[in-house]
Design a protein around this motif. Structure first.
Motif, PDB file in Angstrom:
ATOM      1  N   LYS A  25       0.815  -1.226   0.000  1.00  0.00           N
ATOM      2  CA  LYS A  25       0.000   0.000   0.000  1.00  0.00           C
ATOM      3  C   LYS A  25       0.848   1.276   0.000  1.00  0.00           C
ATOM      4  O   LYS A  25       0.329   2.372  -0.196  1.00  0.00           O
ATOM      5  CB  LYS A  25      -0.928   0.020   1.222  1.00  0.00           C
ATOM      6  N   TRP A  38       1.532  19.189   3.265  1.00  0.00           N
ATOM      7  CA  TRP A  38       0.152  19.653   3.310  1.00  0.00           C
ATOM      8  C   TRP A  38       0.129  21.160   3.486  1.00  0.00           C
ATOM      9  O   TRP A  38       1.121  21.757   3.859  1.00  0.00           O
ATOM     10  CB  TRP A  38      -0.692  18.926   4.344  1.00  0.00           C
ATOM     11  N   THR A  45      -4.790  14.349   2.309  1.00  0.00           N
ATOM     12  CA  THR A  45      -5.194  13.115   1.627  1.00  0.00           C
ATOM     13  C   THR A  45      -4.209  11.971   1.812  1.00  0.00           C
ATOM     14  O   THR A  45      -4.392  10.913   1.229  1.00  0.00           O
ATOM     15  CB  THR A  45      -5.357  13.371   0.114  1.00  0.00           C
ATOM     16  N   LYS A  46      -3.151  12.191   2.623  1.00  0.00           N
ATOM     17  CA  LYS A  46      -2.146  11.143   2.750  1.00  0.00           C
ATOM     18  C   LYS A  46      -1.499  11.155   4.133  1.00  0.00           C
ATOM     19  O   LYS A  46      -1.519  12.150   4.848  1.00  0.00           O
ATOM     20  CB  LYS A  46      -1.093  11.278   1.666  1.00  0.00           C
ATOM     21  N   SER A 106      -2.028   6.528   0.926  1.00  0.00           N
ATOM     22  CA  SER A 106      -3.252   7.305   0.722  1.00  0.00           C
ATOM     23  C   SER A 106      -4.142   7.071   1.942  1.00  0.00           C
ATOM     24  O   SER A 106      -4.010   6.056   2.638  1.00  0.00           O
ATOM     25  CB  SER A 106      -3.979   6.868  -0.548  1.00  0.00           C
ATOM     26  N   LYS A 107      -5.043   7.996   2.205  1.00  0.00           N
ATOM     27  CA  LYS A 107      -5.966   7.829   3.333  1.00  0.00           C
ATOM     28  C   LYS A 107      -6.815   6.569   3.160  1.00  0.00           C
ATOM     29  O   LYS A 107      -7.079   5.858   4.122  1.00  0.00           O
ATOM     30  CB  LYS A 107      -6.871   9.058   3.453  1.00  0.00           C
ATOM     31  N   LYS A 108      -7.190   6.275   1.931  1.00  0.00           N
ATOM     32  CA  LYS A 108      -7.999   5.088   1.644  1.00  0.00           C
ATOM     33  C   LYS A 108      -7.212   3.819   1.989  1.00  0.00           C
ATOM     34  O   LYS A 108      -7.736   2.905   2.640  1.00  0.00           O
ATOM     35  CB  LYS A 108      -8.393   5.091   0.165  1.00  0.00           C
ATOM     36  N   ASP A 109      -5.963   3.752   1.561  1.00  0.00           N
ATOM     37  CA  ASP A 109      -5.143   2.582   1.851  1.00  0.00           C
ATOM     38  C   ASP A 109      -4.835   2.460   3.340  1.00  0.00           C
ATOM     39  O   ASP A 109      -4.796   1.368   3.899  1.00  0.00           O
ATOM     40  CB  ASP A 109      -3.843   2.619   1.046  1.00  0.00           C
ATOM     41  N   TRP A 110      -4.626   3.597   4.013  1.00  0.00           N
ATOM     42  CA  TRP A 110      -4.373   3.587   5.453  1.00  0.00           C
ATOM     43  C   TRP A 110      -5.580   2.995   6.193  1.00  0.00           C
ATOM     44  O   TRP A 110      -5.437   2.197   7.111  1.00  0.00           O
ATOM     45  CB  TRP A 110      -4.089   5.008   5.932  1.00  0.00           C
TER      46      TRP A 110
END
Length: 189
Positions: A25, A38, A45-46, A106-110
């Motif tokens: 990931k 940021w 987002t990460k 990525s936030k989704k993968d985290w």
């Protein structure tokens, strides 16, 4: 990933399969000096982990003056907010002071890692608690000290930073002008 996994393993155990999943990931990012990880007012987002380099957190006050709150160096996890899962829009900037390499998720993968690996949230909570404790230890004494003492404490707590970052950032962190810092440095030599 060479330094991220050993860092995480200080706070909990992972199987080889879990490590492989986490590694799948992640991706590596290089920020050049002055680039932002940021920015104030933009949703983060990460999630990142610094493998090389230094970042600083800073903000602008009402008069438009820049103030450095703290520095983040190698082997530190950068979570947005407190948990890395909720949406977060910072009021501060996170900027590379030097060319910086990071392991990024990525936030989704985290979130997927959190949902897949039992005990991951506990590991991250331990990392966060350790980091916050160290950050408070570094900042809390600065409030009551004179400028020369603050600088000497900075040298003690950040021995590798003073030669790697601009003195203007050090002065901003200490809450003094750059000319005051120059006088202090001259007097303690």
């Amino acid at each position: 990933m060479k330094s991220f996994i050993p860092y995480v393993l200080q706070f909990g155990n992972l199987t080889t399969q879990q490590i492989d999943f986490i590694s799948s990931k992640a991706y590596e990012v290089t920020l050049h000096k002055d680039e932002h990880f940021w920015e104030a007012g933009k949703v983060v987002t990460k999630i990142g982990f610094i493998t090389h380099g230094i970042l600083r957190v800073f903000y602008y006050n009402n008069e438009g003056e820049e103030h450095t709150r703290y520095f983040i160096e190698e082997n530190h996890l950068i979570l947005d907010g407190h948990d890395g899962e909720t949406s977060y829009t910072p009021s501060e900037y996170l900027q590379a002071v030097t060319d910086t390499k990071l392991v990024v998720f990525s936030k989704k993968d985290w979130k997927e890692i959190s949902e897949t690996i039992a005990g991951w949230d506990s590991i991250i909570q331990k990392i966060t608690a350790t980091y916050l404790r160290k950050k408070l230890e570094r900042r809390s004494q600065l409030v009551s000290q004179d400028a020369a003492t603050r600088y000497l404490e900075f040298l003690e707590k950040f021995p590798t930073l003073v030669n790697r970052i601009p003195l203007s950032y050090v002065a901003s962190y200490l809450g003094i002008t750059q000319s005051s810092l120059s006088r202090i440095r001259k007097n303690i030599r």
